[in-house]
Every structure is written in C-alpha cells, then in structure tokens.
Design an enzyme around this catalytic site. Sequence first.
Site, PDB file in Angstrom:
ATOM      1  N   GLY A 258       0.881  -1.155  -0.118  1.00 10.43           N
ATOM      2  CA  GLY A 258      -0.046  -0.110  -0.041  1.00 10.43           C
ATOM      3  C   GLY A 258       0.922   1.222   0.075  1.00 10.43           C
ATOM      4  N   CYS A 259       0.428   2.301   0.912  1.00 10.09           N
ATOM      5  CA  CYS A 259       1.106   3.396   0.661  1.00 10.09           C
ATOM      6  C   CYS A 259       2.544   3.406   1.333  1.00 10.09           C
ATOM      7  CB  CYS A 259       0.284   4.576   1.743  1.00 10.09           C
ATOM      8  SG  CYS A 259      -1.356   4.918   1.299  1.00 10.09           S
ATOM      9  N   ALA A 260       2.936   2.366   1.798  1.00 11.26           N
ATOM     10  CA  ALA A 260       4.453   2.204   2.564  1.00 11.26           C
ATOM     11  C   ALA A 260       5.297   1.979   1.396  1.00 11.26           C
ATOM     12  CB  ALA A 260       4.455   1.248   3.357  1.00 11.26           C
ATOM     13  N   ALA A 261       4.773   1.503   0.037  1.00  7.54           N
ATOM     14  CA  ALA A 261       5.671   0.838  -0.962  1.00  7.54           C
ATOM     15  C   ALA A 261       6.413   1.791  -1.816  1.00  7.54           C
ATOM     16  CB  ALA A 261       4.680   0.008  -1.909  1.00  7.54           C
ATOM     17  N   MET A 454       3.751   5.140   6.043  1.00  4.41           N
ATOM     18  CA  MET A 454       3.265   4.286   6.693  1.00  4.41           C
ATOM     19  C   MET A 454       2.181   3.371   5.766  1.00  4.41           C
ATOM     20  SD  MET A 454       2.560   6.193  10.262  1.00  4.41           S
ATOM     21  CE  MET A 454       2.481   7.791   9.670  1.00  4.41           C
TER      22      MET A 454
END
Length: 468
Positions: A258-261, A454
């Site tokens: 998700g957003c952490a990638a 995160m």
Amino acid sequence: MYSSGRPVLRKPGGRISALSTSNVQSDRVLGRQAAPRAGLVRIGNWRFHVGRSVFQGKVLSVAPSVARRKTRRHPSSLTFTAARSCQGLSQLLPPHGIATESRRDSPALVRDVHPTATSVPTRLLSLATAVPPYVIDQPRAAEFASAVFGERMKDFVALSKIFASTGIERRYSVEPFAWFEQSHDWPDRTLAYLNGAMSLFCNVVAKALASAGLDPSEIDTVVTASSTGIATPSLESRVLPRLGFRSDVRRVPVFGLGCAAGVTGTAIASRLAASEPGANVLLVNVELCTLAFRRDRATKADIVATALFGDGAAAAIFRSSHEVAGIATVIGSTEHLWAKSIDIMGWSTDPTGLGVILSRSLPAFIAKNYRTEFERAMERLALDPSKIARVIAHPGGTKVLESIEAALELQTGALDVERTIMRDFGNMSSPTVLFVLERALAAGVRGTSVLAAMGPGFTASFVRLEIA
C-alpha cells in the site's frame, strides 16, 4: 532482526538457546554489513551456501544474500533465514532463523534492511513521476458524492466536510468521470487497471530512463510495486518487451504494501543495487486508487476514499557505483511492523471489487506510537534525529500530517511540500512520497533526509538519504 544483545538460536515452541559466536565461520572475509553472494558459511556442524545449503547430504533452499553482519558489538555474528520448505532444517530453525535476543521488550515485530551490502555507495540516479490524463476537481467530486451517498447516509452532511478539509484541489484518474457514474464488477475494474497501469508504467519509465541517460537494455532488475489491482502475469511482464528491455531482465513484483511501498520499494531496489555493484535497478510504483470507488457501499471509509485518493506513478533508478554522483545516496533503510494492527488499513474483497479499510483511529495511533518507533528506527540507522535536515513523509491526509508533525515535534507546517502534493494530486498511495521527494529536491533540500511512509500491516518504513 538487528538489535543489540547476545546472539541466540530460536527453536520451535519458543525455546531460545545461546549460540556461540566462535562457532560462526565464513570462508571469505565479510566487509561492513557484507552479504557474500556465494561461499561457504559454517555454524557448528552445519554448512551453508548463500543461495543453497547442504544438510545431511541434501541440497536445501536458503534465502539468497542472507549472511549479514549484525552490530559492531558482535562483529562475528551472522544472520541466516531458512526457507520454510527446508525439510529437516526447518524442524530446527523457524522461518525467522537465527536472531538476536533484544534487550528492549517490545510487542512489535521489527524488520531491518541495513545499508548497502558492499562498501560501494548506492546512488539514486533519476526520479520521475506521471499522472493519467483525466482531472477530478474537488468541488465536482463533492457534488458527485452527495448525489451518490447523500440520501443513503444520515450523517453525510457532516462527513462531506472532508472534501474541503483535505486541502485537495484536484486529483487525476485513468478513467473519465462518466466511468464512475456506472456500476462495475471485478472484470471491469481489472481491465481498467491493466490498461491504465500499463500506460502509466510506460510513461513514467520513459521519463526515468531519459533523466538517467540510459537505454532500456541497460536495466538489469525491475521492481514493480502496486497494490490497487491484481495482474498475473505481472504488470512489468506485459510491457517490458515492447519497451526494449532485455529478455533476461530480473523482475520483482511487489503487492500488498500500500502507501508504504514508495519507501519500502526504495529500500528493496537500493538493496538489490547494492548486492550487484554496477547494475541498474529500476523501481516503478503504479497505483490506481480511484478504481476502488464503490457505488454499492455507503460507509465513512468510502466517503474518505472518495475525497482523498487519486491515481499516479513514480519511477526511480538506482546503481551502486563510485563513478556516478547521482541525485542522492541511499545510506540505509529499516521498517517497523506493529503487532495486532491488521485492521487499521487495507483492502476487503468481494465480487464487486476491492473495498477500502481505513480506521478512524489512525491519527490517534500515530500520535501515540510513531515517535517511539521513529527514534528506534533512527537508532538502527545510526542517525541522530537532531542531524536530520528534512523528514520527507508520505502525505496520507491532513490529520495524518498533523499527527506526524506533533509526534516528531516538528514546527507546524514543516511538512509544507507534502501539503502541496496533497493539494495538486491527492493521496496516490505508494508513488506519493516520491512525488514529495521530487518536489523537495526541486526546492533545494540538501543534507541528511529521511524518507518515511506508513501502510498496511500496520507498518512504518524509513530510508536514510544523503542529498548532495
């Protein structure tokens, strides 16, 4: 796991017994945090080869590049991770293999990715971003949401204030506005994802290659991170041949971060570059968040998603080399996985498609937990927080940015570049932090910086950069 303490051997059932560092030997001298790509490593009577292992006369699979120095306090201790499929060996070693006994009693699970595997610096050669052609103005999105959800939700009027409070002016989508006025199932959404993602992939990769002055045939490894659609064969396999990439290019598709990638993908790509000095590693983040819009559901999470998310892509190229200066140097990376936090963020799935999971407790969770793990992460990266010139954060939303600023005791508005990216593009999931990095570089950010994001897990990911 990297932490201070005496090395131990984890056994099934939670038993832990000491492992003498005098029993750990290697047939080649390891450089600082080095991971030999081949060669024999012994632990007592066990013989390990990086890439494969011999146990009781049988060749067993072992994760590549698993031998690694731990800390200065125990320079001779090594870390190994055995594959689950190793019969015999797996009875003695769990999937996490040999670890160190942490002196810090923490309920969280920590996963470290330390700096370069060699003494050769890992450079960021180029960075590029791209968005699809269709613009979603925020006022129009608010009107559309009112028409779809207004009569179905008693508290819609109060919830709809988020369209103004996000600070977003516009976002971009791979589909025109008329697409969202119709109902769609999995096949429709998947087709839209494949077409839109491949187009963005080609666009942003061409820009990154041009910026680095490289030909597609000069790329050795491609890391593709995307969590907003499912593609098998993976995205890069569908487009690399037509772009002129070599047939032996290595492919590493990544899903679920998700957003952490954006940050974790940077860690993965730079680590791969460090393992093979001179090789060019391409990272591509492609996310089509708008395709998860659901007319059939009416939840607070759906309203937030409708107000917040957009589509976009970013690409970066890494190489470990003394000969090139690059945009920045990757010094190290690390991440933290909080236990029992699965429900904070992610996807649900049903016959219609993906459904956003977004806990309202996220800002409070960050306020309570982020500072402690940020400081521990900086300790693992051997970085004094007072020496950080800039934290370059993923802008998850207005409240998330405010929570990060408060947790790290940053000046109000310190994450100004993040807010301008939110204003101009919305939250595009994983590529967004690389949009922030690109704009921060253009604004003249220099010195020691920390890339931070995160995402689902719930996890926090960090990369230490030195920007010349």
